[in-house]
Design a protein around this motif. Structure first.
Motif, PDB file in Angstrom:
ATOM      1  N   ALA A 105      58.258  31.116  47.489  1.00 49.91           N
ATOM      2  CA  ALA A 105      58.098  29.762  48.017  1.00 49.91           C
ATOM      3  C   ALA A 105      59.444  29.038  48.096  1.00 49.91           C
ATOM      4  CB  ALA A 105      57.124  28.968  47.153  1.00 49.91           C
ATOM      5  N   LEU A 106      60.300  29.245  47.102  1.00 44.03           N
ATOM      6  CA  LEU A 106      61.636  28.654  47.128  1.00 44.03           C
ATOM      7  C   LEU A 106      62.435  29.185  48.304  1.00 44.03           C
ATOM      8  CD1 LEU A 106      62.647  28.785  43.343  1.00 44.03           C
ATOM      9  CD2 LEU A 106      62.304  26.711  44.696  1.00 44.03           C
ATOM     10  N   ASN A 107      62.422  30.490  48.481  1.00 45.22           N
ATOM     11  CA  ASN A 107      63.186  31.109  49.569  1.00 45.22           C
ATOM     12  C   ASN A 107      62.668  30.700  50.942  1.00 45.22           C
ATOM     13  OD1 ASN A 107      65.019  32.482  47.920  1.00 45.22           O
ATOM     14  ND2 ASN A 107      63.694  34.265  47.715  1.00 45.22           N
ATOM     15  N   ALA A 108      61.378  30.367  51.020  1.00 44.63           N
ATOM     16  CA  ALA A 108      60.795  29.918  52.281  1.00 44.63           C
ATOM     17  C   ALA A 108      61.126  28.462  52.574  1.00 44.63           C
ATOM     18  CB  ALA A 108      59.279  30.105  52.256  1.00 44.63           C
ATOM     19  N   GLY A 109      61.622  27.735  51.564  1.00 41.15           N
ATOM     20  CA  GLY A 109      61.915  26.322  51.742  1.00 41.15           C
ATOM     21  C   GLY A 109      60.713  25.422  51.574  1.00 41.15           C
ATOM     22  N   GLY A 115      54.513  34.935  58.498  1.00 40.74           N
ATOM     23  CA  GLY A 115      54.112  33.799  59.311  1.00 40.74           C
ATOM     24  C   GLY A 115      55.043  33.665  60.493  1.00 40.74           C
ATOM     25  N   THR A 116      55.522  32.437  60.725  1.00 38.63           N
ATOM     26  CA  THR A 116      56.484  32.161  61.784  1.00 38.63           C
ATOM     27  C   THR A 116      57.676  31.441  61.187  1.00 38.63           C
ATOM     28  OG1 THR A 116      54.745  31.961  63.464  1.00 38.63           O
ATOM     29  CG2 THR A 116      56.881  30.993  63.984  1.00 38.63           C
ATOM     30  N   LYS A 117      58.848  32.015  61.340  1.00 40.08           N
ATOM     31  CA  LYS A 117      60.048  31.415  60.780  1.00 40.08           C
ATOM     32  C   LYS A 117      60.390  30.114  61.492  1.00 40.08           C
ATOM     33  CE  LYS A 117      62.612  35.411  58.991  1.00 40.08           C
ATOM     34  NZ  LYS A 117      63.878  36.199  59.130  1.00 40.08           N
ATOM     35  N   SER A 118      60.895  29.160  60.705  1.00 36.18           N
ATOM     36  CA  SER A 118      61.397  27.925  61.286  1.00 36.18           C
ATOM     37  C   SER A 118      62.897  28.082  61.537  1.00 36.18           C
ATOM     38  CB  SER A 118      61.147  26.749  60.346  1.00 36.18           C
ATOM     39  OG  SER A 118      61.995  26.839  59.208  1.00 36.18           O
ATOM     40  N   SER A 119      63.501  27.058  62.090  1.00 30.45           N
ATOM     41  CA  SER A 119      64.938  27.094  62.355  1.00 30.45           C
ATOM     42  C   SER A 119      65.749  26.679  61.133  1.00 30.45           C
ATOM     43  CB  SER A 119      65.279  26.166  63.534  1.00 30.45           C
ATOM     44  OG  SER A 119      64.888  24.830  63.238  1.00 30.45           O
ATOM     45  N   GLN A 120      65.068  26.339  60.057  1.00 29.65           N
ATOM     46  CA  GLN A 120      65.754  25.884  58.852  1.00 29.65           C
ATOM     47  C   GLN A 120      66.469  27.017  58.134  1.00 29.65           C
ATOM     48  OE1 GLN A 120      62.777  23.945  56.421  1.00 29.65           O
ATOM     49  NE2 GLN A 120      62.910  22.033  57.561  1.00 29.65           N
ATOM     50  N   THR A 121      67.506  26.654  57.410  1.00 33.14           N
ATOM     51  CA  THR A 121      68.249  27.577  56.553  1.00 33.14           C
ATOM     52  C   THR A 121      68.178  27.062  55.123  1.00 33.14           C
ATOM     53  OG1 THR A 121      69.789  28.101  58.345  1.00 33.14           O
ATOM     54  CG2 THR A 121      70.482  28.671  56.114  1.00 33.14           C
ATOM     55  N   VAL A 122      67.980  27.962  54.179  1.00 33.49           N
ATOM     56  CA  VAL A 122      67.863  27.588  52.771  1.00 33.49           C
ATOM     57  C   VAL A 122      68.968  28.262  51.969  1.00 33.49           C
ATOM     58  CG1 VAL A 122      66.337  27.539  50.755  1.00 33.49           C
ATOM     59  CG2 VAL A 122      65.359  27.443  53.055  1.00 33.49           C
ATOM     60  N   LYS A 123      69.623  27.493  51.094  1.00 36.97           N
ATOM     61  CA  LYS A 123      70.653  28.034  50.217  1.00 36.97           C
ATOM     62  C   LYS A 123      70.468  27.491  48.807  1.00 36.97           C
ATOM     63  CE  LYS A 123      74.178  28.811  53.779  1.00 36.97           C
ATOM     64  NZ  LYS A 123      75.572  28.529  54.198  1.00 36.97           N
ATOM     65  N   PHE A 124      71.041  28.189  47.828  1.00 34.89           N
ATOM     66  CA  PHE A 124      70.890  27.824  46.420  1.00 34.89           C
ATOM     67  C   PHE A 124      72.236  27.889  45.709  1.00 34.89           C
ATOM     68  CE2 PHE A 124      67.117  29.910  48.019  1.00 34.89           C
ATOM     69  CZ  PHE A 124      66.095  29.069  47.635  1.00 34.89           C
ATOM     70  N   ALA A 152      72.023  32.791  49.619  1.00 29.47           N
ATOM     71  CA  ALA A 152      70.865  32.669  50.513  1.00 29.47           C
ATOM     72  C   ALA A 152      69.541  32.928  49.817  1.00 29.47           C
ATOM     73  CB  ALA A 152      71.028  33.627  51.694  1.00 29.47           C
ATOM     74  N   LEU A 153      69.560  33.614  48.685  1.00 31.02           N
ATOM     75  CA  LEU A 153      68.328  33.960  47.962  1.00 31.02           C
ATOM     76  C   LEU A 153      68.397  33.419  46.542  1.00 31.02           C
ATOM     77  CD1 LEU A 153      67.882  37.671  49.099  1.00 31.02           C
ATOM     78  CD2 LEU A 153      66.719  35.658  50.001  1.00 31.02           C
ATOM     79  N   VAL A 154      67.286  32.844  46.083  1.00 29.19           N
ATOM     80  CA  VAL A 154      67.287  32.234  44.756  1.00 29.19           C
ATOM     81  C   VAL A 154      67.448  33.280  43.654  1.00 29.19           C
ATOM     82  CG1 VAL A 154      64.791  32.304  44.297  1.00 29.19           C
ATOM     83  CG2 VAL A 154      66.179  30.393  43.417  1.00 29.19           C
ATOM     84  N   GLU A 155      67.088  34.523  43.937  1.00 27.75           N
ATOM     85  CA  GLU A 155      67.262  35.584  42.934  1.00 27.75           C
ATOM     86  C   GLU A 155      68.730  35.806  42.585  1.00 27.75           C
ATOM     87  OE1 GLU A 155      63.363  36.414  44.961  1.00 27.75           O
ATOM     88  OE2 GLU A 155      65.365  35.831  45.622  1.00 27.75           O
ATOM     89  N   ASN A 156      69.629  35.363  43.469  1.00 36.61           N
ATOM     90  CA  ASN A 156      71.063  35.564  43.250  1.00 36.61           C
ATOM     91  C   ASN A 156      71.792  34.313  42.781  1.00 36.61           C
ATOM     92  OD1 ASN A 156      70.812  38.236  44.180  1.00 36.61           O
ATOM     93  ND2 ASN A 156      71.117  37.600  46.308  1.00 36.61           N
ATOM     94  N   VAL A 157      71.043  33.233  42.515  1.00 36.59           N
ATOM     95  CA  VAL A 157      71.688  31.992  42.128  1.00 36.59           C
ATOM     96  C   VAL A 157      72.301  32.111  40.733  1.00 36.59           C
ATOM     97  CG1 VAL A 157      69.681  30.877  41.010  1.00 36.59           C
ATOM     98  CG2 VAL A 157      71.415  29.477  42.173  1.00 36.59           C
ATOM     99  N   TYR A 175      70.207  24.029  42.348  1.00 41.37           N
ATOM    100  CA  TYR A 175      69.909  23.150  43.474  1.00 41.37           C
ATOM    101  C   TYR A 175      69.511  23.986  44.692  1.00 41.37           C
ATOM    102  CZ  TYR A 175      72.516  19.953  40.491  1.00 41.37           C
ATOM    103  OH  TYR A 175      72.951  19.214  39.418  1.00 41.37           O
ATOM    104  N   ARG A 176      68.567  23.454  45.455  1.00 40.99           N
ATOM    105  CA  ARG A 176      68.181  24.076  46.719  1.00 40.99           C
ATOM    106  C   ARG A 176      68.595  23.146  47.861  1.00 40.99           C
ATOM    107  NH1 ARG A 176      61.977  25.533  48.319  1.00 40.99           N
ATOM    108  NH2 ARG A 176      61.781  23.268  48.066  1.00 40.99           N
ATOM    109  N   PHE A 177      69.339  23.691  48.811  1.00 43.37           N
ATOM    110  CA  PHE A 177      69.817  22.931  49.958  1.00 43.37           C
ATOM    111  C   PHE A 177      69.112  23.448  51.213  1.00 43.37           C
ATOM    112  CE2 PHE A 177      73.193  23.505  46.830  1.00 43.37           C
ATOM    113  CZ  PHE A 177      73.537  22.181  46.539  1.00 43.37           C
ATOM    114  N   ILE A 178      68.483  22.546  51.944  1.00 44.26           N
ATOM    115  CA  ILE A 178      67.771  22.922  53.165  1.00 44.26           C
ATOM    116  C   ILE A 178      68.450  22.270  54.363  1.00 44.26           C
ATOM    117  CG2 ILE A 178      65.562  22.843  54.387  1.00 44.26           C
ATOM    118  CD1 ILE A 178      64.156  22.889  51.717  1.00 44.26           C
ATOM    119  N   TYR A 179      68.803  23.103  55.344  1.00 46.54           N
ATOM    120  CA  TYR A 179      69.509  22.660  56.536  1.00 46.54           C
ATOM    121  C   TYR A 179      68.622  22.838  57.768  1.00 46.54           C
ATOM    122  CZ  TYR A 179      73.501  23.363  53.388  1.00 46.54           C
ATOM    123  OH  TYR A 179      74.364  23.326  52.323  1.00 46.54           O
ATOM    124  N   ASP A 180      68.782  21.952  58.749  1.00 41.74           N
ATOM    125  CA  ASP A 180      68.021  22.105  59.980  1.00 41.74           C
ATOM    126  C   ASP A 180      68.716  23.102  60.902  1.00 41.74           C
ATOM    127  OD1 ASP A 180      70.164  20.787  61.178  1.00 41.74           O
ATOM    128  OD2 ASP A 180      69.092  18.894  61.445  1.00 41.74           O
TER     129      ASP A 180
END
Length: 244
Positions: A108-112, A171-180, A191-196, A216-221
């Motif tokens: 769920a974290l990696n999905a944003g 599902g269907t990917k969004s255009s968002q990018t997630v980083k930790f 890019a993956l919370v397992e590597n934070v 911290y989780r950073f979500i970008y459009d």
């Protein structure tokens, strides 16, 4: 001769409705390693993970881990194993299920996805490294709850390879990018919370082996503009306070 009425119930997910549900691709994966687990724990992790294989999350749904998990008892296939309960660590049916909830938490974290409810373990548990990326559950509470804000259905698939448990969200990917990152300014973001690499502070403040882990989780459009920052703080107590 007896006439028997037959009612055919179609499954929610079929080959002819994948496109309609938006089940086009892998959206995210979360994984944990349970190497070193005793036999009963491995059994409970395997049994618990199977309860989520094929679960469908509706668009906008607040997904409850405990609700999808169902009853945890001998009749549902669980064995006694250690769980953290109040001020001690004792064997109970389903011990080890937090491996399953922690893995779902990571997917769920990696999905944003927005995390509505999440509780850390009372003390640090080596199975859930990196510290701070765990989610303990116990029926009826605490629970793990997150929102599917993808705008499409999410199909959960679980798998175990060796001693690693995986949760795959389709599902269907969004255009968002997630980083930790363990740094609030994003230094060393991955890019993956397992590597934070979480920020560790207050070592020993609550007894031997206690500390606070924060990431911290950073979500970008789609234009790479930061639209949300989430902070996850875990204050772990001393393991010596929970004898077994």
């Amino acid at each position: 001769n007896v006439q028997v009425k037959v009612v055919v119930t179609e499954p929610e997910v079929r080959e002819d409705n994948l496109e309609t549900l938006g089940l086009k691709e892998l959206v995210s994966t979360g994984w944990t390693n349970f190497i070193g687990s005793p036999t009963n724990r491995i059994h409970n992790v395997t049994n618990g993970a199977s309860k989520f294989n094929g679960v469908l999350i509706k668009p906008g749904e607040n997904f409850s881990f405990n609700k999808a998990l169902g009853p945890v008892e001998a009749s549902t296939g669980y064995l006694p194993e250690l769980v953290i309960l109040q001020d001690k660590t004792v064997p109970q049916y389903g011990g080890g299920l937090c491996q399953v909830s922690s893995t779902a938490f990571r997917a769920a974290l990696n999905a944003g996805f927005p995390i509505l409810e999440r509780t850390m373990h009372a003390y640090p548990v080596s199975y859930y490294k990196p510290y701070g990326v765990d989610a303990t559950i116990y029926l009826p509470k605490p629970d793990l709850v997150f929102t599917n804000n993808s705008g499409h259905y999410i199909l959960i698939q679980t798998r175990i390879i060796g001693m690693k448990l995986y949760f795959d969200f389709y599902g269907t990917k969004s255009s968002q990018t997630v980083k930790f990152a363990g740094d609030q300014n994003g230094a060393g973001a991955v890019a993956l919370v397992e590597n934070v690499n979480p920020n560790i502070s207050e070592a020993g403040a609550r007894g031997k082996g206690s500390f606070t882990a924060r990431f911290y989780r950073f979500i970008y459009d789609g234009a790479n503009t930061l639209i949300r920052t989430d902070t996850f703080t875990s204050k772990y107590d001393s393991p010596s306070k929970y004898p077994h």
